[in-house]
Design an enzyme around this catalytic site. Structure first.
Site, mmCIF file in Angstrom:
data_model
loop_
_atom_site.group_PDB
_atom_site.id
_atom_site.type_symbol
_atom_site.label_atom_id
_atom_site.label_comp_id
_atom_site.label_asym_id
_atom_site.label_seq_id
_atom_site.Cartn_x
_atom_site.Cartn_y
_atom_site.Cartn_z
ATOM 1 N N TYR A 55 0.828 -1.198 0.000
ATOM 2 C CA TYR A 55 0.000 0.000 0.000
ATOM 3 C C TYR A 55 0.870 1.259 0.000
ATOM 4 C CZ TYR A 55 -4.237 -2.756 0.967
ATOM 5 O OH TYR A 55 -5.296 -3.640 0.896
ATOM 6 N N PHE A 218 -21.190 5.946 -6.412
ATOM 7 C CA PHE A 218 -21.678 7.323 -6.278
ATOM 8 C C PHE A 218 -21.507 8.164 -7.532
ATOM 9 C CE2 PHE A 218 -20.165 5.888 -2.082
ATOM 10 C CZ PHE A 218 -21.370 5.890 -1.415
#
Length: 298
Positions: A55, A218
């Site tokens: 990450y 969204f």
């Protein structure tokens, strides 16, 4: 405030929601701001954090560790989950992205994570993705050595099929404690392919990543019918946001998934916690399923 819950018969206790730190460096926080953010989600009962060695181009674990060094008392309040087994081109020695699950790499990755987090143990270590070159005996060798040394307390996998999970489990003298998989209204494959059925069978709770579909839920015009349905159910249920409705939809699954929150905004983390009190009806759940898939049940 959320209360810790056992995730497997021989597993650790996790918070019902998990704080995901894969975008930590994008949040542009100072180390002290990271401390404040950790303290905030701890105050809500979110005690479990999710990481991976890759990450932030291999930078997020160390950034999180900076905060733990500033406030060492936080470590014992957290359950740290991290992952290994992917190599990316963010490191010069990797000319191509690839999977790497040999025993040496797993042990070396775990040791690096311990240094990054400034801790002497990891609560859970996961293999990040299925590796077509994975030798189950080799993985087991590394897991057993790390367990016997006390450096890793529990082990699991991420994105594994039931067959891949069963193969690795067959080589271990202790139980794998979770399978971290993608679950959202836009990604429902694990609901019926046996993955979550296996979790139920083993009474093992999966971790659910990308519950909000990486934001597509969204901002993608294709999913406007789903947003409309979520908004209708938000109004019916009294939820404050459609995000809360989605988290409630995921948590309604009988394998009792633990959603991973990916936002660095304290308000959205607080709203996610509030979603744990939201209860959908069976018909509301299937309305969301239909709106996402575009078809009714057969």
């Amino acid at each position: 405030m959320l209360e810790p819950q056992s995730i497997a018969p021989q597993g650790p206790a996790f918070s019902p929601l998990i704080m995901g730190y894969w975008r930590l460096l994008e949040w542009a926080m100072t180390p002290q701001q990271r401390v404040a953010f950790i303290e905030h989600h701890l105050s809500l009962g979110i005690t479990t954090v999710d990481h991976a060695d890759i990450y932030g181009d291999y930078g997020c674990e160390a950034a999180f560790g900076e905060a733990l060094r500033l406030a060492p008392g936080l470590r014992e309040q957290l359950q740290i989950v991290t992952k290994c087994g992917i190599a990316t081109r963010a490191r010069a020695e990797n000319s191509i992205g690839h999977y790497i699950t040999d025993a040496h790499h797993i042990r070396a990755s775990a040791e690096a994570s311990l240094r990054h987090f400034a801790t002497d143990y990891l609560d859970v270590l996961l293999i990040h993705r299925p590796d077509p070159l994975m030798d189950a005996d080799d993985v087991a060798e590394a897991f057993i050595a790390l367990h016997q040394s006390g450096k890793v307390r529990h082990f699991g996998v991420s994105n594994f099929t039931p067959a891949q999970f069963t193969l690795l489990q067959s080589r271990l003298p202790f139980s794998l404690v979770t399978n971290q998989v993608e679950i959202s209204p836009l990604e429902q494959s694990t609901l019926l392919d046996g993955t979550l059925d296996q979790c139920q069978q083993l009474r093992m709770r999966p971790m659910a990543w990308s519950c909000l579909a990486g934001g597509r839920l969204f901002n993608d015009p294709h999913y406007q019918p789903l947003r409309d349905e979520l908004e209708s159910i938000r109004q019916e249920s009294g939820a404050r946001t459609i995000e809360q409705v989605v988290y409630a939809w995921v948590q309604m699954l009988p394998s009792r998934p633990l959603p991973i929150i990916g936002s660095g905004k304290t308000a959205r983390v607080t709203e996610a916690v509030e979603a744990c009190r939201l209860r959908l009806s069976r018909q509301q759940w299937f309305r969301i399923r239909k709106a996402a898939l575009g078809y009714d049940v057969p």
